[in-house]
Design an enzyme around this catalytic site. Structure first.
Site, mmCIF file in Angstrom:
data_model
loop_
_atom_site.group_PDB
_atom_site.id
_atom_site.type_symbol
_atom_site.label_atom_id
_atom_site.label_comp_id
_atom_site.label_asym_id
_atom_site.label_seq_id
_atom_site.Cartn_x
_atom_site.Cartn_y
_atom_site.Cartn_z
ATOM 1 N N TYR A 36 0.831 -1.203 0.000
ATOM 2 C CA TYR A 36 0.000 0.000 0.000
ATOM 3 C C TYR A 36 0.862 1.247 0.000
ATOM 4 C CZ TYR A 36 0.796 1.022 4.994
ATOM 5 O OH TYR A 36 1.369 1.345 6.188
ATOM 6 N N ARG A 55 8.155 3.777 -4.692
ATOM 7 C CA ARG A 55 8.160 2.865 -3.535
ATOM 8 C C ARG A 55 7.118 1.762 -3.718
ATOM 9 N NH1 ARG A 55 7.398 5.446 2.342
ATOM 10 N NH2 ARG A 55 5.280 5.706 1.536
ATOM 11 N N LYS A 151 6.442 -1.847 2.188
ATOM 12 C CA LYS A 151 5.211 -1.243 2.739
ATOM 13 C C LYS A 151 4.057 -2.228 2.562
ATOM 14 C CE LYS A 151 3.109 3.359 3.135
ATOM 15 N NZ LYS A 151 3.236 3.492 4.569
ATOM 16 N N GLU A 183 12.377 2.858 14.059
ATOM 17 C CA GLU A 183 11.564 3.964 13.510
ATOM 18 C C GLU A 183 10.312 4.056 14.353
ATOM 19 O OE1 GLU A 183 9.984 3.096 9.593
ATOM 20 O OE2 GLU A 183 9.731 0.974 10.072
ATOM 21 N N LEU A 207 11.026 1.599 7.010
ATOM 22 C CA LEU A 207 10.440 1.991 5.734
ATOM 23 C C LEU A 207 11.211 3.184 5.169
ATOM 24 C CD1 LEU A 207 7.788 1.329 4.096
ATOM 25 C CD2 LEU A 207 6.902 3.447 5.079
#
Ligand code: PDD
Length: 287
Positions: A36, A55, A151, A183, A207
């Site tokens: 996504y 991405r 992702k 993160e 990510l």
């Protein structure tokens, strides 16, 4: 907070979100087998759409799912979806799953047709009291998998971490792997100590955040150097400022970490400069 706007995108057509239907055998549903994106849109214009499409392509390549659309087609569909929902400031969620199979084999069938779904939600500017006060975060051990650079729609790890952060009274979980900063549960993280700004590098543990890149450009514009290097848990706990960054939250100051004040316990002076330049960049690029 993120209620869907009325119009969605389903396999190339704009349809009311309440009428959008996919098969329960869709592998996105059964396996979290999909990718996504969340694209921020300001005044009807996406911010850095190509970075998001790149991405998305990287994720599809990693999962060996064929991208159903060309870049031009994606851009056109994104424009259509934004327009169908009246433009303005919004976030656009786009998902490509591997599609529905005939049953539930772990190994995908060879001739699968990906499912594409997209919807929009309002992006309100950060509330003034939030900007004045900052947000709180809790450090939690990263329980997610080893490919956080993808992702993937399989987000049960971050969901569990968000629930735990909320139980601890925090707005965001900042994830560590042992003594190393990973993160945020849905954000990139920056730390500031004695005027020096640092953020961890790209790796399988995090990510590749588009907003992190935007903040990097903002820092460039301000003439502030950014150290891209691993950041220790101890540095997080003793930082003067901590910021989180994401497509839906821009860059926000963390003023409480694990129940203790970060620096002075107020949004920091460097963050404020970043915030103002970020608004200017939005105006230039997408406003
Ligand atoms: N999440 N790291 C994680 C784990 C994230 O889920 C996100 C964003 C980021 C920031 O990436 P970007 O700057 O490209 O938004 C970092 C989105 C917003 C979400 O899942 O809703």
């Amino acid at each position: 907070m993120t209620d869907a706007l009325p119009k969605s995108l389903l396999n190339g057509a704009i349809v009311p979100v309440v009428d959008a239907r996919i098969s329960p055998l869709d592998r996105g549903f059964l396996f979290g087998d999909g990718i996504y994106e969340v694209v921020p849109v300001y005044a009807g214009k996406p911010l850095r759409p190509d970075a998001h499409f790149d991405r998305l392509q990287d994720g599809l390549t990693a999962l060996e799912i064929a991208n159903p659309y060309s870049r031009t087609r994606w851009a056109a569909l994104l424009r259509e979806l934004i327009a169908a929902n009246g433009g303005g400031d919004m976030g656009v969620y786009l998902e490509v799953s591997r599609g529905a199979g005939k049953g539930r084999d772990f190994l995908p069938e060879s001739d699968m047709q990906p499912t594409v779904f997209g919807f929009c939600f309002r992006l309100a500017p950060p509330r003034p009291e939030l900007l004045a006060r900052g947000i709180s975060a809790a450090t939690l051990e990263d329980i997610r998998w080893q490919r956080c650079d993808i992702k993937s729609v399989a987000l049960v790890g971050p969901v569990m971490l968000k629930i735990e952060a909320k139980r601890l009274g925090a707005d965001e979980a900042i994830l560590v792997r042992g003594e190393r900063l990973a993160e945020g549960s849905s954000s990139a993280v920056f730390v500031v100590k004695d005027g020096r700004i640092a953020t961890p590098p790209a790796s399988h543990e995090r990510l590749p955040s588009i907003t992190r890149g935007v903040v990097g450009d903002v820092l460039d514009a301000l003439g502030l150097p950014l150290d891209v290097r691993e950041v220790g848990r101890d540095e997080l706990l003793t930082a003067d400022e901590i910021w989180i960054a994401s497509s839906t939250r821009e860059a926000l100051p963390v003023t409480v970490l694990d129940g203790k004040a970060v620096g002075q316990g107020r949004p920091g002076s460097i963050w404020r400069r970043v915030f103002e330049e970020f608004q200017a960049l939005k105006q230039r690029e997408a406003g």
